[in-house]
Design an enzyme around this catalytic site. Structure first.
Site, PDB file in Angstrom:
ATOM      1  N   GLU A  64       0.540   8.237  -3.069  1.00  0.00           N
ATOM      2  CA  GLU A  64       1.407   7.750  -1.989  1.00  0.00           C
ATOM      3  C   GLU A  64       2.629   8.660  -1.816  1.00  0.00           C
ATOM      4  O   GLU A  64       3.063   8.936  -0.701  1.00  0.00           O
ATOM      5  CB  GLU A  64       1.848   6.306  -2.256  1.00  0.00           C
ATOM      6  CG  GLU A  64       0.712   5.288  -2.118  1.00  0.00           C
ATOM      7  CD  GLU A  64       0.088   5.264  -0.733  1.00  0.00           C
ATOM      8  OE1 GLU A  64       0.825   5.155   0.262  1.00  0.00           O
ATOM      9  OE2 GLU A  64      -1.156   5.365  -0.641  1.00  0.00           O
ATOM     10  N   HIS A 120       2.638  10.575   1.633  1.00  0.00           N
ATOM     11  CA  HIS A 120       3.539   9.902   2.574  1.00  0.00           C
ATOM     12  C   HIS A 120       5.015  10.069   2.203  1.00  0.00           C
ATOM     13  O   HIS A 120       5.848  10.310   3.063  1.00  0.00           O
ATOM     14  CB  HIS A 120       3.197   8.409   2.644  1.00  0.00           C
ATOM     15  CG  HIS A 120       1.771   8.133   2.967  1.00  0.00           C
ATOM     16  ND1 HIS A 120       1.222   8.372   4.207  1.00  0.00           N
ATOM     17  CD2 HIS A 120       0.748   7.669   2.198  1.00  0.00           C
ATOM     18  CE1 HIS A 120      -0.061   8.048   4.197  1.00  0.00           C
ATOM     19  NE2 HIS A 120      -0.384   7.617   2.987  1.00  0.00           N
ATOM     20  N   HIS A 137       0.858  -1.183   0.000  1.00  0.00           N
ATOM     21  CA  HIS A 137       0.000   0.000   0.000  1.00  0.00           C
ATOM     22  C   HIS A 137       0.895   1.235   0.000  1.00  0.00           C
ATOM     23  O   HIS A 137       0.762   2.099  -0.839  1.00  0.00           O
ATOM     24  CB  HIS A 137      -0.937  -0.044   1.207  1.00  0.00           C
ATOM     25  CG  HIS A 137      -1.943   1.070   1.240  1.00  0.00           C
ATOM     26  ND1 HIS A 137      -2.995   1.116   2.123  1.00  0.00           N
ATOM     27  CD2 HIS A 137      -2.044   2.193   0.499  1.00  0.00           C
ATOM     28  CE1 HIS A 137      -3.709   2.214   1.895  1.00  0.00           C
ATOM     29  NE2 HIS A 137      -3.146   2.887   0.932  1.00  0.00           N
TER      30      HIS A 137
END
Ligand SMILES: *[C@@H]1O[C@H](CO)[C@@H](O)[C@H](O)[C@H]1NC(C)=O
Ligand SMILES: *[C@@H]1O[C@H](CO)[C@@H](O)[C@H](O)[C@H]1NC(C)=O
Ligand SMILES: *[C@@H]1O[C@H](CO)[C@@H](O)[C@H](O)[C@H]1NC(C)=O
Length: 248
Positions: free
Chosen positions: A114, A118, A65
């Site tokens: 992502e 992050h 993920h």
């Protein structure tokens, strides 16, 4: 509980990468509030269920993920995602870090998400301070942790029969030597059984495995809002039975 070193020895090559290789991964500048890296694996069959089966041929193995920071998101809005920087990784990315939900033609929007949410945070570490390093290290960690083969070795396979959450957590903890975080899709309208969805393994900023829990802290205290998704979302699994759904 085995000491971390025992779990690390089991991991062989990973030990070299995590225990020896990460010593220079210190914060580059400033006071960063986040304290751990989270390597997040998800189970595609459950991800598809989460979005009400809006998936085409999901993989039948755990995929990445993301590689997250525990208390930070969207840290640098002036660092856009550039697919060209990870060209040499794309072949592996498509296999191990696919966008489970969207059509393959749009897979890079997942990687963009992502990275922006992050990657821009964990990029405070020297070891992760470029998109090439972020995605490359994510793939390295995935291969080193080898969650799929570890679960197989532990006899934890997708099944019509239920597992106990504590059995899965304990087995993973004894193998890796650290406490993982295991997340589930809660039962629908309080009926039925929760579904195994996500397994997180946590790392120090030096890229060594560590407990996902803090000493004395109950499992799963803080979590980000997660990707915007239309329906039910993952939560830390409740103790008790859990469904590990076979791929369709
Ligand atoms: C944000 O990213 C840009 C592009 O890489 C960089 O020049 C800038 O220094 C970064 N800002 C911070 C606060 O890290
Ligand atoms: C790809 O994603 C964009 C928005 O992120 C959307 O507008 C477009 O329709 C998508 N294309 C396909 C083929 O799904
Ligand atoms: C990790 O968690 C285990 C089990 O709760 C505990 O025994 C151990 O002391 C923890 N390790 C650290 C470094 O906090």
């Amino acid at each position: 509980m085995k000491p971390a070193a025992a779990g690390c020895a089991l991991l062989g090559g990973l030990c070299l990468a995590l225990c020896l290789g990460g010593a220079r991964g210190l914060p580059r500048s400033g006071d960063s509030e986040w304290r751990k890296l989270i390597m997040v694996h998800h189970w595609p069959a459950t991800v598809c269920k989460e979005v009400e089966d809006d998936c085409k041929d999901p993989p039948d193995y755990w995929t990445i993920h993301g590689l997250w920071a525990d208390r930070a998101e969207q840290c640098n809005r002036s660092w856009p995602f550039h697919l060209e920087e990870i060209k040499d990784l794309l072949q592996d990315m498509r296999i191990y870090w696919p966008d489970v939900i969207h059509s393959p033609s749009n897979r890079s929007s997942f990687w963009k998400h992502e990275w922006e949410k992050h990657g821009t945070c964990v990029a405070q570490l020297d070891a992760l301070d470029s998109q090439r390093k972020y995605f490359g290290k994510g793939l390295d960690l995935y291969r080193g942790l080898a969650l799929n083969s570890m679960l197989q070795k532990l006899g934890i396979l997708p099944s019509g029969n239920y597992y106990q959450v504590s059995d899965i957590k304990d087995a993973l903890a004894s193998l890796y030597g650290v406490v993982p975080k295991v997340q589930c899709l809660p039962p629908e309208q309080g009926e039925g059984v929760q579904t195994l969805g996500q397994i997180e393994l946590c790392l120090t900023k030096d890229l060594q495995l560590r407990n996902c829990t803090e000493p004395g802290e109950p499992a799963g205290s803080w979590r980000g809002a997660g990707p915007a998704r239309p329906t039910r979302s993952l939560e830390v699994c409740e103790d008790g039975p859990v469904f590990y759904p076979p791929p369709r």
